[in-house]
Design a protein around this motif. Structure first.
Motif, mmCIF file in Angstrom:
data_model
loop_
_atom_site.group_PDB
_atom_site.id
_atom_site.type_symbol
_atom_site.label_atom_id
_atom_site.label_comp_id
_atom_site.label_asym_id
_atom_site.label_seq_id
_atom_site.Cartn_x
_atom_site.Cartn_y
_atom_site.Cartn_z
ATOM 1 N N ARG A 1 0.838 -1.195 0.000
ATOM 2 C CA ARG A 1 0.000 0.000 0.000
ATOM 3 C C ARG A 1 0.878 1.252 0.000
ATOM 4 N N HIS A 2 0.583 2.193 -0.890
ATOM 5 C CA HIS A 2 1.369 3.418 -0.932
ATOM 6 C C HIS A 2 0.517 4.570 -1.459
ATOM 7 N N GLN A 3 0.969 5.776 -1.215
ATOM 8 C CA GLN A 3 0.296 6.955 -1.740
ATOM 9 C C GLN A 3 0.833 7.286 -3.124
ATOM 10 N N LEU A 4 -0.003 7.921 -3.893
ATOM 11 C CA LEU A 4 0.410 8.412 -5.197
ATOM 12 C C LEU A 4 1.547 9.412 -5.008
ATOM 13 N N GLY A 5 2.618 9.213 -5.779
ATOM 14 C CA GLY A 5 3.787 10.083 -5.625
ATOM 15 C C GLY A 5 3.617 11.429 -6.293
ATOM 16 N N GLN A 6 4.660 12.211 -6.259
ATOM 17 C CA GLN A 6 4.653 13.572 -6.790
ATOM 18 C C GLN A 6 4.269 13.598 -8.269
ATOM 19 N N LEU A 7 3.484 14.605 -8.673
ATOM 20 C CA LEU A 7 3.161 14.812 -10.086
ATOM 21 C C LEU A 7 4.404 15.344 -10.790
ATOM 22 N N LYS B 1 -2.239 25.085 -17.902
ATOM 23 C CA LYS B 1 -1.037 25.894 -17.656
ATOM 24 C C LYS B 1 -0.332 25.356 -16.432
ATOM 25 N N ALA B 2 0.971 25.501 -16.419
ATOM 26 C CA ALA B 2 1.781 25.023 -15.298
ATOM 27 C C ALA B 2 2.256 26.206 -14.473
ATOM 28 N N THR B 3 2.190 26.057 -13.140
ATOM 29 C CA THR B 3 2.770 27.045 -12.233
ATOM 30 C C THR B 3 3.953 26.387 -11.538
ATOM 31 N N SER B 4 4.504 27.085 -10.592
ATOM 32 C CA SER B 4 5.680 26.545 -9.904
ATOM 33 C C SER B 4 5.360 25.304 -9.079
ATOM 34 N N ASP B 5 4.084 25.143 -8.680
ATOM 35 C CA ASP B 5 3.764 23.994 -7.833
ATOM 36 C C ASP B 5 2.543 23.223 -8.290
ATOM 37 N N SER B 6 1.917 23.597 -9.440
ATOM 38 C CA SER B 6 0.651 22.952 -9.830
ATOM 39 C C SER B 6 0.490 22.909 -11.335
ATOM 40 N N LEU B 7 -0.389 21.988 -11.763
ATOM 41 C CA LEU B 7 -0.928 21.987 -13.116
ATOM 42 C C LEU B 7 -2.377 22.420 -12.998
ATOM 43 N N ILE B 8 -2.770 23.459 -13.757
ATOM 44 C CA ILE B 8 -4.133 23.974 -13.693
ATOM 45 C C ILE B 8 -4.786 23.794 -15.053
ATOM 46 N N ILE B 9 -5.897 23.066 -15.077
ATOM 47 C CA ILE B 9 -6.650 22.847 -16.306
ATOM 48 C C ILE B 9 -7.940 23.639 -16.208
ATOM 49 N N GLN B 10 -8.143 24.555 -17.153
ATOM 50 C CA GLN B 10 -9.303 25.425 -17.159
ATOM 51 C C GLN B 10 -10.352 24.867 -18.127
ATOM 52 N N THR B 11 -11.582 24.664 -17.635
ATOM 53 C CA THR B 11 -12.693 24.234 -18.485
ATOM 54 C C THR B 11 -13.961 24.905 -17.995
ATOM 55 N N SER B 12 -14.620 25.639 -18.897
ATOM 56 C CA SER B 12 -15.794 26.430 -18.524
ATOM 57 C C SER B 12 -15.443 27.297 -17.316
ATOM 58 N N ASN B 13 -16.236 27.213 -16.240
ATOM 59 C CA ASN B 13 -15.977 28.037 -15.061
ATOM 60 C C ASN B 13 -15.199 27.299 -13.982
ATOM 61 N N TYR B 14 -14.647 26.141 -14.337
ATOM 62 C CA TYR B 14 -13.948 25.328 -13.341
ATOM 63 C C TYR B 14 -12.445 25.317 -13.595
ATOM 64 N N GLN B 15 -11.707 25.315 -12.507
ATOM 65 C CA GLN B 15 -10.266 25.074 -12.552
ATOM 66 C C GLN B 15 -9.979 23.754 -11.857
ATOM 67 N N LEU B 16 -9.377 22.817 -12.584
ATOM 68 C CA LEU B 16 -8.941 21.556 -11.989
ATOM 69 C C LEU B 16 -7.466 21.723 -11.648
ATOM 70 N N ILE B 17 -7.188 21.815 -10.361
ATOM 71 C CA ILE B 17 -5.839 22.141 -9.893
ATOM 72 C C ILE B 17 -5.176 20.871 -9.375
ATOM 73 N N PHE B 18 -4.123 20.439 -10.062
ATOM 74 C CA PHE B 18 -3.357 19.262 -9.644
ATOM 75 C C PHE B 18 -2.052 19.729 -9.023
ATOM 76 N N GLN B 19 -1.978 19.627 -7.709
ATOM 77 C CA GLN B 19 -0.770 20.039 -6.998
ATOM 78 C C GLN B 19 0.323 19.019 -7.252
ATOM 79 N N GLN B 20 1.567 19.507 -7.328
ATOM 80 C CA GLN B 20 2.669 18.577 -7.604
ATOM 81 C C GLN B 20 3.013 17.726 -6.395
ATOM 82 N N LYS B 21 3.216 18.381 -5.256
ATOM 83 C CA LYS B 21 3.607 17.645 -4.056
ATOM 84 C C LYS B 21 3.000 18.315 -2.834
ATOM 85 N N PRO B 22 2.144 17.603 -2.096
ATOM 86 C CA PRO B 22 1.658 16.252 -2.403
ATOM 87 C C PRO B 22 0.728 16.271 -3.616
#
Length: 1005
Positions: free
Chosen positions: A8-14, A78-99
């Motif tokens: 069992r483990h956690q998903l690692g860094q993006l 778009k990529a920031t220093s710590d996240s991947l942000i996907i923009q669709t309609s009025n939503y932002q799906l923010i995928f943080q790199q770590k954790p």
């Protein structure tokens, strides 16, 4: 450390992301790859497959064919220093790199809809997502969780255990949503567990026994939006033929046998020959056998049952004659189906878990399966049978997506008050899980025999999507005329009322297609009151927007033998509620107590502003404020989506002016009549002095009539009726009628007629909506207290010095009314919960100032001290449908029983092993309630401190065969295991609901 813990483990860094042709590809440092699909506005799919095979269409219940790639193509990343942000309609799906956690941010609301607390956890056979849980976030869904619709602070299981009572799970639906308007549908048919804050109040822990993590995130602005998006993925609810709303009968007319009985026997039924009979399973005792057409003896046949309903003046709509029997003579079944059809009754077939051999006259199927392949095959066969008519399938279980193929129809054991609140909450939970078409057999199946429970069960189920009886499964007959003439008349009245409300119910079924549940918890109509999200009101429901039903859920009676009703909550202090039967008006926003209801009277309340179409444009209105109703109709069996009509009616009461508008009817179907009369029955408190009727802006001359008879013969006009009732079947129970203004309009083309009615000097409920006045002459109570001797885990008793006949008590901010005397006990409270109270005196419409706050904490739930995860073994075989695990599952709805009996030489030996040495306080043997054919009567108990060596605990015990729990005190006993030997039972088996071992409270603090 176990192997699973090692894996069992956690998903690692993006560590990377790519935009492919129809998905985003996400890479993680632990080697996993995930895909993100943007399917529609507010529908996202996150798919992580450790094997990287990504079978996009592996699901059996999700339909992806309707989605195109447009929303994905429009999205931007778009990529920031710590996240991947996907923009669709009025939503932002923010995928943080770590954790590696995800947040969905709604730009319209300027807040996050959902946030993962920690990275997804993975193992070879399990995946877990942990979401942040907010204080006022409540959770719903998970299928039909019997006894529950609101899951905050609870753990629910995503499974099907086929237990029909409290704690059981009938449908396996891996879908939940929160009142913050996000939902998740896990794309898996594996079992799971959803922990909504029991382990950690700040977290929702969502686990499935699958190596894949494949989930759909659903976002919307209302519960309706979330459910509509769930239906977009899994299919809209079935649109049943109209006859499905009528009364049904399910029975076994193939193998049921009858023996002579006596009138004094509670389970005896009188037949047409004037003799009494009871059911038997012993062929040697039988002198009568059931059949379809009277091949044996006519009075025991399915045909005779159809005749019986007709003779008793109960309109029977559908019947299943072969319940639990797969084999039948096709020719005899065809003959029966033809006979039923000649009596306007639809005949169907029962099937275990396969497609039955249907006869040409079969109109529907009842089944025990939720297998999509079998159900699809069933539907195709029925379509071929029925040509253009709608197929209908009933199933007693379900999975995600089964709402598009079946209506959920099941039967519990029956004969138990607890079944009623359990089913109310369970029905609500099913509705919030995307299964709005639901019903359960009146008075259950094998249990029964209590006329009061049976009558109260029929009453509230007359307001549910399905109403039917399931007969021949136990000792007692389940027909609505099984008891005396008084009970039969009451049931008949409620069936006739249901028929009056058919257009309303049918309209609700239409609205269910777009995400509006038919049976609704109070919060769907009144979302701003927090109490409506909680189990405190789980015994009540709204049928659509207009009717609130609060079933009688216990056998408590007042001095006149009427049902006593406490804890009846009517929402919203600005809403007037009107008793459907006697017209009495109540102000909302409070709990009513000490109400009395005779057997014929179910607590049903009409919401102020309601509009009902009783069919054929016969409207009943309860004016308050502004309200609107759209009613739907079709021919009841063809394609409804393109062949229906809709009519909108609005009512607006401002000051003393009432305006009613009926818009032209829209749509068409092949038997629709465009020419129709229109009748309005407008509830009111006094004679209005001005009436204007316009049709297409032309004023119509309206004549007033002075008597019921002259008005009945008029083509057009109005009548002020001080003796009005739109439910004549209930007139026999009460002398006082209600007051209504009745308006009758002649035949016109309703597709080309806009009707506008204005009534001046109109009053309805004005006095009800006036709040109480504080009177300084009434002194404030200064000594109300909670009696410390009468505090339990579920009740508190308040005492006060009596100054006036009535008082009001505020409990945790909710006003309780209807309380008299000098003491009152609040029941149905939550364990280990603080209740803050204030009390004030009431004298007519005047009240005193509030007392100083007081209160108490209820005691902890005794079940907190019950030992869990007990390893149980037996020296005897258990029944397949009543396995040994049911004996210690802490669900009183499940029952265990042996296959064989016991003797002095061959006793039953049950061994219970605990996970550790326990300090015990007591053991309770809970007998099963359905009968007493398996109660232990001679028993010994042994203890063991090592789990291997046992020693006797006291002398051999003698227990009575009855419904009382058998308690064995174990104070100061330390044990790693316990053993029970049963040397003698009351019947040919041994059975129980539960065996519960309690640890000492001091060792569980």
């Amino acid at each position: 450390m176990t192997q699973n813990q090692i894996e069992r483990h956690q998903l690692g860094q993006l560590i990377g992301a790519n935009k492919r042709d129809h998905y985003y590809e996400l890479h993680y440092s632990t080697g996993e790859v995930a895909r993100l699909y943007i399917l529609a506005d507010g529908i996202f799919r996150y798919f992580l497959d450790p094997a990287k095979e990504f079978d996009e269409n592996h699901s059996s219940f999700v339909d992806l064919s309707q989605f195109n790639n447009s929303y994905f193509e429009k999205s931007k990343a778009k990529a920031t220093s710590d996240s991947l942000i996907i923009q669709t309609s009025n939503y932002q799906l923010i995928f943080q790199q770590k954790p590696a956690v995800m947040t969905i941010f709604d730009e319209t609301l300027h807040r996050s809809r959902l946030s993962q607390l920690s990275p997804i956890e993975l193992s070879s056979n399990q995946t877990t997502e942990i979401l942040k849980q907010h204080k006022n976030e409540f959770y719903f869904g998970g299928g039909m969780q019997n006894g529950y619709f609101s899951h905050k602070g609870k753990i629910i299981q995503i499974e099907r255990d086929h237990i029909t009572g409290k704690g059981g799970v009938l449908t396996q639906v891996p879908f939940f949503w929160a009142n913050s308007c996000f939902g998740e549908l896990r794309n898996t048919d594996t079992t799971g567990s959803y922990d909504f804050g029991k382990t950690n109040q700040d977290a929702a822990i969502l686990t499935h026994n699958s190596k894949l993590f494949d989930t759909f995130y659903l976002l919307g602005n209302s519960p309706k939006d979330i459910l509509a998006k769930y239906y977009l993925l899994t299919g809209k609810p079935l649109m049943p033929p109209k006859y499905a709303l009528g009364l049904g009968h399910v029975g076994n007319f193939l193998t049921t046998m009858w023996q002579p009985g006596e009138a004094k026997e509670r389970n005896a039924t009188m037949f047409e020959d004037g003799n009494y009979y009871t059911r038997t399973t012993n062929p040697e005792d039988a002198n009568g056998k059931a059949s379809l057409n009277g091949e044996e003896e006519y009075q025991f046949s399915a045909r005779a049952m159809v005749d019986r309903y007709q003779k008793e003046h109960f309109k029977l709509s559908w019947i299943v004659p072969n319940y639990q029997v797969q084999d039948f003579n096709a020719e005899a079944m065809t003959s029966f189906s033809d006979y039923a059809a000649s009596r306007d009754v639809n005949a169907g077939l029962w099937s275990e878990n396969q497609t039955p051999k249907v006869t040409p006259d079969t109109t529907f199927i009842q089944t025990n399966t939720s297998d999509p392949k079998i159900l699809k095959n069933d539907a195709l066969i029925l379509r071929d049978n029925l040509k253009l008519k709608r197929p209908l399938i009933f199933s007693n279980t379900g999975i995600a997506g089964s709402q598009s193929r079946t209506m959920l129809a099941f039967g519990d054991i029956g004969g138990n008050w607890e079944n009623i609140p359990t089913q109310v909450a369970g029905f609500l939970g099913a509705s919030l899980s995307g299964q709005p078409l639901i019903g359960s057999a009146v008075d259950g199946t094998a249990g029964g025999g209590n006329a009061q429970i049976s009558i109260r069960d029929f009453e509230w189920k007359a307001f549910t999507p399905l109403l039917f009886n399931l007969d021949d499964q136990g000792k007692f007959s389940k027909t609505p005329f099984a008891y005396n003439n008084k009970m039969t008349q009451i049931n008949r009245a409620y069936l006739q009322l249901r028929e009056q409300l058919q257009t309303y119910m049918y309209t609700l079924i239409y609205r269910a297609q777009v995400g509006e549940p038919i049976m609704r918890p109070l919060f769907l109509e009144f979302p701003h009151e927090q109490v409506n999200y909680t189990p405190q009101v789980s015994h009540e429901f709204m049928l659509g927007p207009n009717l609130l039903i609060s079933p009688i859920v216990n056998g408590r009676e007042d001095g006149n033998g009427n049902s006593r009703k406490d804890n009846l909550y009517l929402p919203n202090h600005r809403t007037m509620w009107v008793d459907l039967f006697d017209g009495k008006k109540y102000l909302g926003g409070r709990v009513y107590n000490k109400l009395s209801y005779p057997s014929w009277h179910l607590p049903v309340f009409v919401r102020g502003g309601s509009i009902f179409d009783l069919g054929e444009r016969n409207y009943v209105l309860y004016p308050q404020g502004r309200s609107k109703m759209v009613t739907y109709d079709d021919n009841g069996y063809n394609d409804y989506s393109r062949n229906h009509v809709a009519t909108q009616i609005t009512s607006e009461l401002e000051a003393s002016k009432l305006k009613i508008t009926i818009d032209p009817t829209q749509g068409d179907f092949n038997t629709f009549q465009t020419e129709s009369t229109t009748n309005l029955n407008i509830m009111c408190d006094g004679y209005p002095d001005g009436l204007t009727v316009k049709i297409n802006d032309q004023v119509i001359d309206m004549q007033e009539y002075g008597t019921v008879d002259t008005f009945a013969h008029a083509k057009e006009g109005f009548f002020f009726n001080t003796n009005y009732s739109w439910m004549p079947e209930f007139d026999q129970y009460q002398e006082k009628k209600q007051t209504a203004l009745q308006i009758k309009l002649a035949k016109r083309d309703i597709t080309d007629s806009k009707i506008e009615i204005v009534i001046r000097n109109f009053k309805y409920g004005n006095e009800t909506l006036v709040h109480a006045i504080t009177d300084s002459l009434l002194r404030s109570p200064n000594q109300p207290t909670v009696d410390p001797e009468k505090i339990s885990s579920h009740s508190l008793t308040v005492v006060w010095p009596q100054l006036t006949d009535q008082v009001q008590i505020e409990v945790n901010g909710i006003l309780h009314d209807g309380i008299d005397g000098s003491s009152f006990t609040f029941h149905g409270l939550a364990p280990n919960t603080r209740y803050s109270m204030r009390l004030r005196y009431v004298a007519k419409n005047k009240v005193s100032e509030w007392s100083d706050p007081f209160g108490a904490i209820t005691k902890p739930d005794p079940m907190n001290f019950a030992i869990r995860d007990i390893h149980t073994t037996s020296n005897m075989t258990s029944q397949k449908d009543h396995p040994l695990k049911y004996l210690t599952d802490l669900k009183l709805a499940s029952e265990w029983e042996t296959v064989n009996g016991v003797s002095e030489d061959q006793p039953l030996e049950l061994t219970f092993k605990f996970n550790q040495l326990e300090h015990l306080s007591r053991m309770i043997w809970v007998p099963r309630k359905i009968d007493h054919q398996g109660d232990p009567v001679e028993v010994s108990v042994e203890t063991s401190v090592d789990g291997t060596n046992f020693k006797p605990y006291g002398e051999r015990l003698t227990w009575k065969s009855d419904s009382k729990n058998k308690v064995v005190g174990l104070r100061d006993v330390e044990a790693k295991a316990m053993r029970i030997r049963v040397y003698k039972s009351s019947g040919p088996i041994v059975a129980a609901e539960e065996v519960i071992f309690y640890k000492e409270k001091k060792n569980n603090d």
